[in-house]
Design a protein around this motif. Structure first.
Motif, PDB file in Angstrom:
ATOM      1  N   THR A  28       0.545  -1.086   0.043  1.00  0.00           N
ATOM      2  CA  THR A  28       0.066  -0.025   0.034  1.00  0.00           C
ATOM      3  C   THR A  28       0.774   1.220  -0.004  1.00  0.00           C
ATOM      4  O   THR A  28       0.413   2.604   0.061  1.00  0.00           O
ATOM      5  CB  THR A  28      -0.877   0.042   1.055  1.00  0.00           C
ATOM      6  OG1 THR A  28      -0.097   0.116   2.451  1.00  0.00           O
ATOM      7  CG2 THR A  28      -1.825  -1.172   1.291  1.00  0.00           C
ATOM      8  N   PHE A  29       2.171   1.147  -0.251  1.00  0.00           N
ATOM      9  CA  PHE A  29       3.063   2.271  -0.240  1.00  0.00           C
ATOM     10  C   PHE A  29       2.517   3.407  -0.863  1.00  0.00           C
ATOM     11  O   PHE A  29       2.753   4.526  -0.586  1.00  0.00           O
ATOM     12  CB  PHE A  29       4.413   1.898  -0.646  1.00  0.00           C
ATOM     13  CG  PHE A  29       5.570   3.124  -0.581  1.00  0.00           C
ATOM     14  CD1 PHE A  29       5.723   3.796  -1.777  1.00  0.00           C
ATOM     15  CD2 PHE A  29       6.070   3.484   0.284  1.00  0.00           C
ATOM     16  CE1 PHE A  29       6.506   4.776  -2.124  1.00  0.00           C
ATOM     17  CE2 PHE A  29       7.079   4.541   0.406  1.00  0.00           C
ATOM     18  CZ  PHE A  29       7.340   5.109  -0.938  1.00  0.00           C
ATOM     19  N   SER A  30       2.103   3.166  -2.328  1.00  0.00           N
ATOM     20  CA  SER A  30       1.712   4.263  -3.329  1.00  0.00           C
ATOM     21  C   SER A  30       0.470   4.804  -2.790  1.00  0.00           C
ATOM     22  O   SER A  30       0.206   5.931  -3.311  1.00  0.00           O
ATOM     23  CB  SER A  30       1.518   3.508  -4.781  1.00  0.00           C
ATOM     24  OG  SER A  30       0.495   2.421  -4.709  1.00  0.00           O
ATOM     25  N   ASP A  73       9.471   7.753  -4.638  1.00  0.00           N
ATOM     26  CA  ASP A  73       9.405   6.916  -5.954  1.00  0.00           C
ATOM     27  C   ASP A  73       8.467   5.913  -5.851  1.00  0.00           C
ATOM     28  O   ASP A  73       9.028   4.688  -5.146  1.00  0.00           O
ATOM     29  CB  ASP A  73      10.701   6.656  -6.434  1.00  0.00           C
ATOM     30  CG  ASP A  73      10.813   5.707  -7.840  1.00  0.00           C
ATOM     31  OD1 ASP A  73       9.795   5.470  -8.188  1.00  0.00           O
ATOM     32  OD2 ASP A  73      11.740   5.794  -8.306  1.00  0.00           O
ATOM     33  N   ASN A  74       7.208   5.934  -6.032  1.00  0.00           N
ATOM     34  CA  ASN A  74       6.228   4.778  -5.708  1.00  0.00           C
ATOM     35  C   ASN A  74       6.648   3.294  -6.476  1.00  0.00           C
ATOM     36  O   ASN A  74       6.354   2.235  -6.049  1.00  0.00           O
ATOM     37  CB  ASN A  74       5.222   5.213  -6.120  1.00  0.00           C
ATOM     38  CG  ASN A  74       4.301   6.326  -5.146  1.00  0.00           C
ATOM     39  OD1 ASN A  74       4.991   6.459  -3.895  1.00  0.00           O
ATOM     40  ND2 ASN A  74       3.272   6.813  -5.564  1.00  0.00           N
ATOM     41  N   ASN A  77       9.121   1.985  -4.003  1.00  0.00           N
ATOM     42  CA  ASN A  77       8.524   1.848  -2.761  1.00  0.00           C
ATOM     43  C   ASN A  77       9.593   2.659  -1.838  1.00  0.00           C
ATOM     44  O   ASN A  77      10.013   2.259  -0.781  1.00  0.00           O
ATOM     45  CB  ASN A  77       8.500   0.550  -2.194  1.00  0.00           C
ATOM     46  CG  ASN A  77       7.194   0.159  -2.576  1.00  0.00           C
ATOM     47  OD1 ASN A  77       6.387   0.436  -3.278  1.00  0.00           O
ATOM     48  ND2 ASN A  77       6.657  -1.266  -1.654  1.00  0.00           N
ATOM     49  N   THR A  78      10.105   3.856  -2.248  1.00  0.00           N
ATOM     50  CA  THR A  78      11.014   4.572  -1.410  1.00  0.00           C
ATOM     51  C   THR A  78      10.633   5.994  -1.377  1.00  0.00           C
ATOM     52  O   THR A  78      10.324   6.493  -2.448  1.00  0.00           O
ATOM     53  CB  THR A  78      12.588   4.370  -2.446  1.00  0.00           C
ATOM     54  OG1 THR A  78      12.802   3.096  -2.517  1.00  0.00           O
ATOM     55  CG2 THR A  78      13.513   5.271  -1.714  1.00  0.00           C
ATOM     56  N   VAL A  79      10.940   6.568  -0.204  1.00  0.00           N
ATOM     57  CA  VAL A  79      10.867   7.959   0.344  1.00  0.00           C
ATOM     58  C   VAL A  79      12.176   8.311   0.443  1.00  0.00           C
ATOM     59  O   VAL A  79      13.160   7.883   0.850  1.00  0.00           O
ATOM     60  CB  VAL A  79       9.883   8.221   1.206  1.00  0.00           C
ATOM     61  CG1 VAL A  79      10.306   7.485   2.407  1.00  0.00           C
ATOM     62  CG2 VAL A  79       9.545   9.740   1.294  1.00  0.00           C
ATOM     63  N   TYR A  80      12.693   9.835  -0.104  1.00  0.00           N
ATOM     64  CA  TYR A  80      13.846  10.295   0.160  1.00  0.00           C
ATOM     65  C   TYR A  80      13.681  11.634   0.758  1.00  0.00           C
ATOM     66  O   TYR A  80      12.693  12.224   1.049  1.00  0.00           O
ATOM     67  CB  TYR A  80      14.397  10.635  -1.026  1.00  0.00           C
ATOM     68  CG  TYR A  80      14.568   9.439  -2.206  1.00  0.00           C
ATOM     69  CD1 TYR A  80      13.570   9.039  -3.113  1.00  0.00           C
ATOM     70  CD2 TYR A  80      15.455   8.628  -2.093  1.00  0.00           C
ATOM     71  CE1 TYR A  80      13.645   8.080  -4.084  1.00  0.00           C
ATOM     72  CE2 TYR A  80      15.602   7.614  -2.857  1.00  0.00           C
ATOM     73  CZ  TYR A  80      14.625   7.308  -3.857  1.00  0.00           C
ATOM     74  OH  TYR A  80      14.789   6.334  -5.009  1.00  0.00           O
ATOM     75  N   LEU A  81      14.852  12.016   1.540  1.00  0.00           N
ATOM     76  CA  LEU A  81      14.992  13.188   2.062  1.00  0.00           C
ATOM     77  C   LEU A  81      16.181  13.855   2.001  1.00  0.00           C
ATOM     78  O   LEU A  81      17.376  13.187   2.300  1.00  0.00           O
ATOM     79  CB  LEU A  81      14.913  13.047   3.770  1.00  0.00           C
ATOM     80  CG  LEU A  81      14.833  14.378   4.618  1.00  0.00           C
ATOM     81  CD1 LEU A  81      13.681  15.112   4.296  1.00  0.00           C
ATOM     82  CD2 LEU A  81      14.918  14.157   5.951  1.00  0.00           C
TER      83      LEU A  81
END
Length: 124
Positions: A28-30, A73-74, A77-81
């Motif tokens: 469900t990440f996206s 980036d769906n 499955n990655t989120v960046y900071l």
């Protein structure tokens, strides 16, 4: 079971940059709002940034606004900071959060899942 794995922390001089990543093992990440929080020794966990499911809306703590950028980036499955112009007061363990339950996105209790954290140390 949702797992979040952060990476990219380290030691950097003041004024430098670091980029953190958080990979989520969830189908469900996206559709999930994601957040970054941080916790310095002796202090409570505090909100850093959040991003909605599409990446079209982002939110920042005043202390990092203009210096940090959250993105996702769906497909991965990655989120960046991305953290620029780092200051010694940015030193903390940085945590990725998922499983947003609604309400105020800046409140840690509104997220169900957390990564193990990655240490960011900024030297003066």
């Amino acid at each position: 079971q949702v797992q979040l794995v952060e990476s990219g922390g380290g030691l950097v001089q003041a004024g430098g940059s670091l980029s953190l990543s958080c990979v989520a093992s969830t189908r469900t990440f996206s559709s999930d709002r994601m957040g970054w929080f941080r916790q310095a020794p002796g202090k409570e966990r505090e909100f850093v940034a959040a991003i909605n499911w599409s990446g079209g809306s982002t939110y920042y703590a005043d202390s990092v606004k203009g210096r940090f950028t959250i993105s996702r980036d769906n497909a991965k499955n990655t989120v960046y900071l991305l953290m620029n112009s780092l200051k010694p007061e940015d030193t903390a363990v940085y945590f990725c959060a998922a499983g947003y339950r609604g309400g105020y996105y800046s409140i840690a209790a509104q997220y169900n899942y957390w990564g193990q954290g990655t240490q960011v140390t900024v030297s003066s």
